[in-house]
Design an enzyme around this catalytic site. Structure first.
Site, short mmCIF file in Angstrom:
data_model
loop_
_atom_site.label_atom_id
_atom_site.label_comp_id
_atom_site.label_asym_id
_atom_site.label_seq_id
_atom_site.Cartn_x
_atom_site.Cartn_y
_atom_site.Cartn_z
N CYS A 1 0.82 -1.19 0.00
CA CYS A 1 0.00 0.00 0.00
C CYS A 1 0.85 1.25 0.00
O CYS A 1 2.08 1.20 0.01
CB CYS A 1 -0.90 0.01 1.23
SG CYS A 1 -1.85 -1.51 1.47
N LEU A 42 -3.41 -1.92 -2.07
CA LEU A 42 -3.24 -3.00 -3.02
C LEU A 42 -3.60 -4.27 -2.26
O LEU A 42 -2.88 -4.69 -1.36
CB LEU A 42 -1.80 -3.07 -3.53
CG LEU A 42 -1.46 -4.21 -4.50
CD1 LEU A 42 -2.26 -4.09 -5.79
CD2 LEU A 42 0.03 -4.24 -4.81
N ILE A 77 -3.94 -7.80 -0.89
CA ILE A 77 -3.15 -9.03 -0.95
C ILE A 77 -3.68 -10.07 0.02
O ILE A 77 -3.88 -11.23 -0.33
CB ILE A 77 -1.66 -8.73 -0.62
CG1 ILE A 77 -1.09 -7.66 -1.57
CG2 ILE A 77 -0.84 -10.01 -0.66
CD1 ILE A 77 -0.96 -8.10 -3.00
N ASN A 111 1.74 -0.13 5.44
CA ASN A 111 2.23 -0.52 4.12
C ASN A 111 3.15 -1.72 4.29
O ASN A 111 4.16 -1.62 4.98
CB ASN A 111 2.99 0.66 3.49
CG ASN A 111 3.78 0.24 2.27
OD1 ASN A 111 3.40 -0.66 1.53
ND2 ASN A 111 4.91 0.91 2.04
N GLY A 112 2.81 -2.84 3.68
CA GLY A 112 3.69 -4.00 3.75
C GLY A 112 2.95 -5.29 4.00
O GLY A 112 1.73 -5.39 3.76
N ASP A 151 -3.48 -8.93 8.45
CA ASP A 151 -2.31 -8.67 9.27
C ASP A 151 -2.36 -7.28 9.89
O ASP A 151 -1.75 -7.03 10.93
CB ASP A 151 -1.02 -8.86 8.46
CG ASP A 151 -1.01 -8.14 7.14
OD1 ASP A 151 -2.00 -7.49 6.78
OD2 ASP A 151 0.03 -8.22 6.43
N ILE A 195 13.77 -10.96 -18.09
CA ILE A 195 14.02 -9.95 -19.10
C ILE A 195 15.33 -10.28 -19.81
O ILE A 195 16.35 -10.54 -19.17
CB ILE A 195 14.10 -8.54 -18.48
CG1 ILE A 195 12.72 -8.10 -18.00
CG2 ILE A 195 14.67 -7.52 -19.46
CD1 ILE A 195 11.71 -7.90 -19.11
#
Length: 658
Positions: free
Chosen positions: A2, A51, A53, A75-76, A100, A291
């Site tokens: 996040c 985001l 998860i 965030n995490g 969490d 890549i």
């Protein structure tokens, strides 16, 4: 994964505008495209971009405790949240979600700041506790997740995951910090104890800040450190077995998610190890991506295919043209601060490719720092052995010879003795700092204008390495160098690169080889088993014998290589010339345009190799344009009345006008 942002008034609890907090959070929308939220109370506001998860339906933030006395944005990921949750439930805590985030909230209520030591994960946390009228900010052990902080003219403390979140606040004004410019040119990134915007700081990795209203603001508190001073005396066989177990546990814990999970696969030892362990624990085929480059000397896809076939992964690869410099402006936007590790272009592309299929991707980052995998460790230890044999006069003579020795960029490796001779007559910390750096002090001194040194006020970028190595909890030079890298290079370069490029495409990147239990174990491995007979990561490679083929375990390390030197002799030659004239650097007044022009011309002709420096100057130029409006696109002109001797832009004057 996040983005978080917020405002706190540590003195008088002034009202906080929800719209202001939302604007700060929305500047981080790329970090969290799945949802957003804002919460405000007396003198405090928290914002979040999500985001999804874990617990996609229930883990909405900002999250309040049941009695609404604490509110958190985070965030995490906390990989052991279920174990911590079970412990807390046994103590009477009741949970409403399977997230969490709620576990951190309950852990704070139970243990206060000591809760951090119980969490295994990557995180930046902001928690307001109404019972204590205090704001708690914390960052994970190794600095995987970022957190920027600034104090404003109205007395408020603001914070955000990225610099752009702070800049969205209307009172946030700033000027370029000359010390950060020095740091950037020295290392190719702005370290965590510095910021390109004067007045902004980053909460250090493994630290927390607890600000109580009505009290003076304290210094951040270090809550974790890594200790190299207690080597494990067990036989190598026992350490190899433990290494296997710890790597397996680290990978397993990072495969937990309610969304698709995959992995980056370069074909090197580290990413191959992660993929091998994932394949052994996954119910289905692992999604992997690589890549490749259209120049054979830079391409590793053949090695990646060996691992993909061996472990039957669903493998995808994409070839990137060597001239893939069209991403420059994208990277400038993503990083905010100037960032000149050219491998960021390839890292962005592999994140972009991964995001087409998965939301979480595991990487192999961290093993080189923990287990001594970089070539520079071998060279440094060779210098250390010679340095220990040289008496003072001979050491000084070696440095003098090195200063006089020509810089033979075109010559075979064995003839390029200049930096080695210079290092032998130097303090080990400063010598290592220059080895790991980008542009040495002598070159930096040439491109600065007269008067810039006064702005630095004695600041020397390399000193932070010398200080970190001198204070390191370690018994030998190799461990001291690794400790400094874990504290400076890892969060400033490697983790910043992965965080910004992955978040730019809304991908969560996880680094299992940076599990703190694995890092602590690696620090206890005797240095002779980390670097053995010139081979780095020796013990780690022994633990992977039989799992990975020898062609992968013992091949020459490549990494993402970007041909910037060739670019500045070809398609970017005009950019190199433009840096010296009419650019942000020219208008800033801190750089000698004539010297830069001579360096660019010498590089273009092939007489010298200044590609890395030119890349740094280009990225600095673009960042200054974006952050401060300095340069051709804005018509900016620094006021002459605010220039010190040498015609340099005065940051303190700019701050006073904010």
């Amino acid at each position: 994964m996040c983005g978080i942002a917020g405002i706190f008034h540590p003195g008088v609890p002034k009202p906080v505008s929800a719209a202001r907090v939302r604007a700060m959070a929305d500047a981080l929308a790329h970090r969290g495209p799945d949802g957003s939220g804002v919460w405000t109370a007396r003198g405090v506001g928290l914002g979040h971009r999500r985001l999804s998860i874990i617990d996609i339906a229930g883990g909405v933030q900002p999250m309040l405790a049941p009695d609404e006395r604490q509110t958190i944005v985070f965030n995490g990921e906390i990989y052991n949240f279920r174990e911590v949750r079970a412990d807390l439930a046994a103590k009477g805590h009741v949970f409403r979600t399977d997230s969490d985030t709620e576990v951190i909230l309950a852990a704070w209520r139970q243990w206060g700041p000591e809760c951090l030591s119980r969490l295994n994960g990557m995180f930046a946390v902001a928690l307001y506790d109404a019972a204590e009228d205090a704001l708690f900010l914390a960052r994970d052990r190794l600095g995987v997740k970022p957190l920027h902080i600034a104090e404003l003219s109205d007395g408020s403390l603001i914070f955000a995951s990225e610099l752009k979140g702070l800049l969205a606040h209307p009172l946030m004004r700033g000027a370029p910090d000359p010390r950060a410019v020095e740091d950037f040119l020295a290392f190719g990134y702005v370290p965590d104890d510095s910021c390109i915007v004067a007045g902004v700081r980053k909460l250090p990795a493994g630290h927390y800040l607890l600000v109580r209203r009505g009290r003076s603001q304290p210094q951040p508190v270090q809550w974790w450190d890594v200790d190299f001073s207690q080597p494990d005396r067990r036989p190598a066989a026992a350490l190899i077995e433990e290494c296997k177990d710890r790597m397996r546990a680290a990978v397993s814990s990072r495969m937990v998610a309610d969304v698709p999970v995959g992995a980056f696969l370069s074909g090197g030892v580290d990413s191959s190890a992660v993929v091998a362990l994932m394949a052994g624990m996954s119910r289905g085929a692992v999604e992997t991506c690589s890549i490749g480059f259209d120049e054979a000397d830079h391409d590793e896809t053949a090695y990646a295919r060996i691992i993909a076939e061996r472990f039957a992964t669903v493998h995808r690869e994409r070839t990137v043209a060597a001239a893939d410099f069209g991403l420059i402006d994208t990277l400038v936007e993503a990083f905010d601060e100037p960032f000149a590790d050219a491998s960021a272009l390839a890292t962005y592309r592999v994140c972009e490719l991964a995001r087409e299929r998965v939301t979480v991707a595991l990487s192999g980052d961290g093993a080189d720092e923990a287990f001594a995998g970089y070539r520079r460790y071998r060279l440094f230890m060779g210098e250390e052995r010679v340095r220990g044999l040289l008496p003072g006069p001979m050491a000084r003579a070696a440095r003098a010879l090195g200063n006089a020795y020509p810089k033979l960029d075109w010559a075979p490796q064995w003839l390029r003795a200049k930096t080695t001779l210079q290092a032998l007559g130097q303090d080990r910390g400063l010598a290592y700092a220059e080895a790991v750096g980008a542009t040495p002090p002598a070159i930096r001194g040439q491109i600065y204008r007269d008067g810039f040194g006064k702005l630095l006020d004695g600041h020397v970028a390399e000193n932070r390495y010398a200080e970190a190595m001198a204070k390191a909890p370690a018994r030998d030079a190799l461990s001291r160098a690794q400790y400094a890298d874990l504290k400076i290079w890892l969060p400033g370069d490697i983790l910043t690169k992965v965080d910004r490029t992955s978040m730019a495409v809304s991908l969560e990147a996880r680094e299992p080889l940076l599990d703190h239990r694995l890092i602590e174990f690696a620090a206890r491995v005797p240095s002779r088993l980390r670097l053995r007979r010139g081979e780095g990561k020796w013990l780690m490679k022994q633990s992977l014998a039989g799992t990975l083929p020898d062609s992968i375990l013992h091949r020459r390390k490549m990494g993402f290589v970007t041909p910037v030197s060739a670019w500045f002799r070809g398609p970017l030659a005009g950019e190199a010339a433009g840096i010296a004239r009419g650019s942000a650097l020219a208008e800033l007044g801190w750089f000698d345009g004539d010297t830069i022009a001579r360096l660019a011309a010498a590089h273009k002709s092939g007489r010298s190799d200044h590609g890395r420096l030119l890349w740094q100057l280009l990225m600095l130029d673009r960042s200054l344009q974006r952050l401060f409006g300095i340069g051709r696109s804005s018509g900016y002109r620094a006021s002459t009345k605010n220039r010190p001797s040498g015609g340099a832009f005065n940051p303190s004057a700019a701050r006073s006008r904010a």
